[in-house]
Motif scaffolding. Structure first.
Motif, PDB file in Angstrom:
ATOM      1  N   THR A 168      -9.331  -2.796   4.109  1.00 53.62           N
ATOM      2  CA  THR A 168      -7.880  -2.885   3.952  1.00 53.62           C
ATOM      3  C   THR A 168      -7.396  -4.086   4.753  1.00 53.62           C
ATOM      4  N   MET A 169      -6.133  -4.425   4.559  1.00 59.00           N
ATOM      5  CA  MET A 169      -5.551  -5.453   5.412  1.00 59.00           C
ATOM      6  C   MET A 169      -5.334  -4.845   6.800  1.00 59.00           C
ATOM      7  N   LYS A 172      -1.053  -1.202   9.501  1.00 57.67           N
ATOM      8  CA  LYS A 172      -1.084   0.225   9.840  1.00 57.67           C
ATOM      9  C   LYS A 172      -0.354   1.079   8.795  1.00 57.67           C
ATOM     10  N   VAL A 173       0.709   0.516   8.215  1.00 56.21           N
ATOM     11  CA  VAL A 173       1.466   1.274   7.205  1.00 56.21           C
ATOM     12  C   VAL A 173       0.551   1.591   6.017  1.00 56.21           C
ATOM     13  N   HIS A 174      -0.205   0.599   5.579  1.00 52.56           N
ATOM     14  CA  HIS A 174      -1.168   0.829   4.490  1.00 52.56           C
ATOM     15  C   HIS A 174      -2.219   1.848   4.935  1.00 52.56           C
ATOM     16  N   MET A 175      -2.802   1.596   6.103  1.00 51.17           N
ATOM     17  CA  MET A 175      -3.937   2.423   6.537  1.00 51.17           C
ATOM     18  C   MET A 175      -3.531   3.895   6.678  1.00 51.17           C
ATOM     19  N   ASP A 176      -2.338   4.134   7.226  1.00 48.66           N
ATOM     20  CA  ASP A 176      -1.870   5.528   7.372  1.00 48.66           C
ATOM     21  C   ASP A 176      -1.738   6.195   6.007  1.00 48.66           C
ATOM     22  N   GLY A 177      -1.254   5.423   5.024  1.00 46.16           N
ATOM     23  CA  GLY A 177      -1.110   5.973   3.672  1.00 46.16           C
ATOM     24  C   GLY A 177      -2.466   6.235   3.034  1.00 46.16           C
ATOM     25  N   TYR A 178      -3.351   5.266   3.150  1.00 46.42           N
ATOM     26  CA  TYR A 178      -4.653   5.377   2.462  1.00 46.42           C
ATOM     27  C   TYR A 178      -5.494   6.528   3.035  1.00 46.42           C
ATOM     28  N   GLN A 184     -11.712   5.890   3.928  1.00 50.08           N
ATOM     29  CA  GLN A 184     -11.950   5.432   5.312  1.00 50.08           C
ATOM     30  C   GLN A 184     -11.519   3.972   5.392  1.00 50.08           C
ATOM     31  N   PRO A 185     -10.291   3.703   5.875  1.00 47.70           N
ATOM     32  CA  PRO A 185      -9.829   2.314   5.880  1.00 47.70           C
ATOM     33  C   PRO A 185     -10.577   1.476   6.907  1.00 47.70           C
ATOM     34  N   THR A 186     -11.022   0.300   6.481  1.00 46.87           N
ATOM     35  CA  THR A 186     -11.756  -0.610   7.363  1.00 46.87           C
ATOM     36  C   THR A 186     -11.007  -1.944   7.392  1.00 46.87           C
ATOM     37  N   PRO A 187     -10.128  -2.148   8.391  1.00 44.39           N
ATOM     38  CA  PRO A 187      -9.345  -3.389   8.404  1.00 44.39           C
ATOM     39  C   PRO A 187     -10.237  -4.591   8.669  1.00 44.39           C
ATOM     40  N   MET A 188      -9.960  -5.659   7.949  1.00 47.23           N
ATOM     41  CA  MET A 188     -10.825  -6.842   8.026  1.00 47.23           C
ATOM     42  C   MET A 188     -10.015  -8.049   7.547  1.00 47.23           C
ATOM     43  N   GLN A 205     -12.502  -2.392  -1.896  1.00 44.01           N
ATOM     44  CA  GLN A 205     -11.354  -3.088  -1.317  1.00 44.01           C
ATOM     45  C   GLN A 205     -10.184  -2.842  -2.247  1.00 44.01           C
ATOM     46  N   GLU A 206      -9.018  -3.283  -1.876  1.00 37.61           N
ATOM     47  CA  GLU A 206      -7.866  -3.160  -2.779  1.00 37.61           C
ATOM     48  C   GLU A 206      -7.047  -4.443  -2.691  1.00 37.61           C
ATOM     49  N   ASN A 207      -6.676  -4.967  -3.873  1.00 36.68           N
ATOM     50  CA  ASN A 207      -5.933  -6.216  -3.953  1.00 36.68           C
ATOM     51  C   ASN A 207      -5.308  -6.338  -5.339  1.00 36.68           C
ATOM     52  N   PRO A 208      -4.300  -7.204  -5.464  1.00 37.47           N
ATOM     53  CA  PRO A 208      -3.717  -7.414  -6.794  1.00 37.47           C
ATOM     54  C   PRO A 208      -4.677  -8.148  -7.746  1.00 37.47           C
ATOM     55  N   ILE A 209      -4.425  -8.017  -9.041  1.00 40.14           N
ATOM     56  CA  ILE A 209      -5.273  -8.674 -10.054  1.00 40.14           C
ATOM     57  C   ILE A 209      -5.439 -10.178  -9.769  1.00 40.14           C
TER      58      ILE A 209
END
Ligand code: PAF
Length: 323
Positions: A168-169, A172-178, A184-188, A205-209
């Motif tokens: 994930t990016m 924290k807002v993303h990670m708390d949601g995911y 298991q969010p892995t910030p990188m 991973q997750e990202n736009p098209i």
């Protein structure tokens, strides 16, 4: 005496010539390839400032994370070693906390809604929070709605995502949601992501098209699920240091150029959304188009309790109610 006058005259003429041709080259960085949505928006910005200032300002672009990850580039703008960055909001909330609210998953219904909020009073008010942090946000550009990719199996519902190690990016807002999806969010930082996917350090991973396309993730990821679980806004950011040097007329040129960049970048996101999924399929990805969005929203309920506490339920509702 005559010779002295001649030398003085020549000196003056040379001085005037160099003042007329004085050119400032601004360094502009972004994470993805020059041909990506960030490249399209940045190029429009650069062309417009060069045209609007009769060549007194131009850019040197640094695509493909040549100057590091987005957090590093924002820090560099703050420090004055980089002039401009075209970035997602991913790390921006760590600098300007008021941005974090727009990173809430499933906050926006679609592109129309998201763009209306960014261009309306709520989005514009957030931009006013930057200067006190040593940054100036010229416009909301765009990264796009984020979708999940992974190498294990198709994801239709949160239970399928559960247990997956996902890059994930650093947000924290993303990670708390995911986490509520069981991920298991892995910030990188982004420059490390391709290698991590290739080596299997993370499952997905997750990202736009536009990012999945531009970064050739089809080479290292099998499954793409059109989860659209969060809107990822973009920002064209510079510093008060640079803006304070500009005349009022040049400032206007910069702001107008940033608006044109926004329009061009969003248009490229639309094009990639329309054509990119078929391309990724051709490149070998297996695409899940029908995702159980309601199940993802239901899973997020506990996260929304925390978001309401942090950002105010009313503020979240005001964004949701924009039509
Ligand atoms: O995943 C990220 O870090 C961002 O979406 C990216 C690819 C750097 C674009 O802003």
């Amino acid at each position: 005496m005559k010779l002295n006058k001649l030398v003085l005259g020549m000196g003056l003429a040379l001085g005037l010539m160099s003042a007329a041709s004085a050119q400032t080259v601004l360094k502009l960085g972004y994470a993805t390839a020059a041909s990506s949505h960030y490249g399209v928006g940045s190029t429009v910005f650069c062309d417009e400032i060069e045209k609007g200032t009769q060549g007194r300002y131009k850019c040197q672009q640094f695509p493909a994370s040549a100057l590091g990850g987005e957090r590093e580039m924002i820090e560099a703008v703050q420090l004055g070693t980089l002039d401009l960055v075209n970035t997602s909001t991913g790390p921006v909330g760590n600098f300007v906390p008021e941005v974090k609210i727009v990173d809430i998953p499933f906050l926006f219904r679609d592109y129309d809604h998201a763009r209306k909020v960014m261009d309306g009073p709520i989005g514009q008010d957030i931009l006013t929070k930057f200067p006190s942090k040593g940054l100036v946000a010229l416009s909301w550009t765009e990264n796009g709605f984020r979708h999940m990719t992974n190498n294990k199996h198709p994801i239709v519902k949160p239970a399928d995502a559960s247990g997956l190690k996902m890059r994930t990016m650093e947000n924290k807002v993303h990670m708390d949601g995911y986490k509520t999806f069981g991920i298991q969010p892995t910030p990188m930082a982004f420059p490390e992501v391709f290698g991590a996917l290739q080596q299997g350090t993370v499952d997905g991973q997750e990202n736009p098209i536009p990012v999945i396309l531009a970064s050739k993730f089809s080479q290292v990821q099998k499954y793409l699920s059109l989860t659209g679980h969060v809107y990822s806004p973009g920002l064209l950011i510079t510093s008060p240091r640079l803006m304070n040097k500009l005349s009022d007329a040049d400032k206007k040129v910069f702001y107008e150029a940033a608006q044109k960049a926004k329009v061009a970048q969003r248009k490229k996101v639309n094009e990639d959304e329309n054509n990119g999924i078929a391309q990724l399929e051709k490149d070998g990805m297996s695409v899940v188009r029908k995702v159980d969005g309601q199940a993802f929203r239901d899973a997020l309920v506990p996260a929304y309790v925390a978001y309401s506490k942090e950002f105010g339920a009313d503020n979240i509702r005001k964004i949701q109610e924009v039509r």
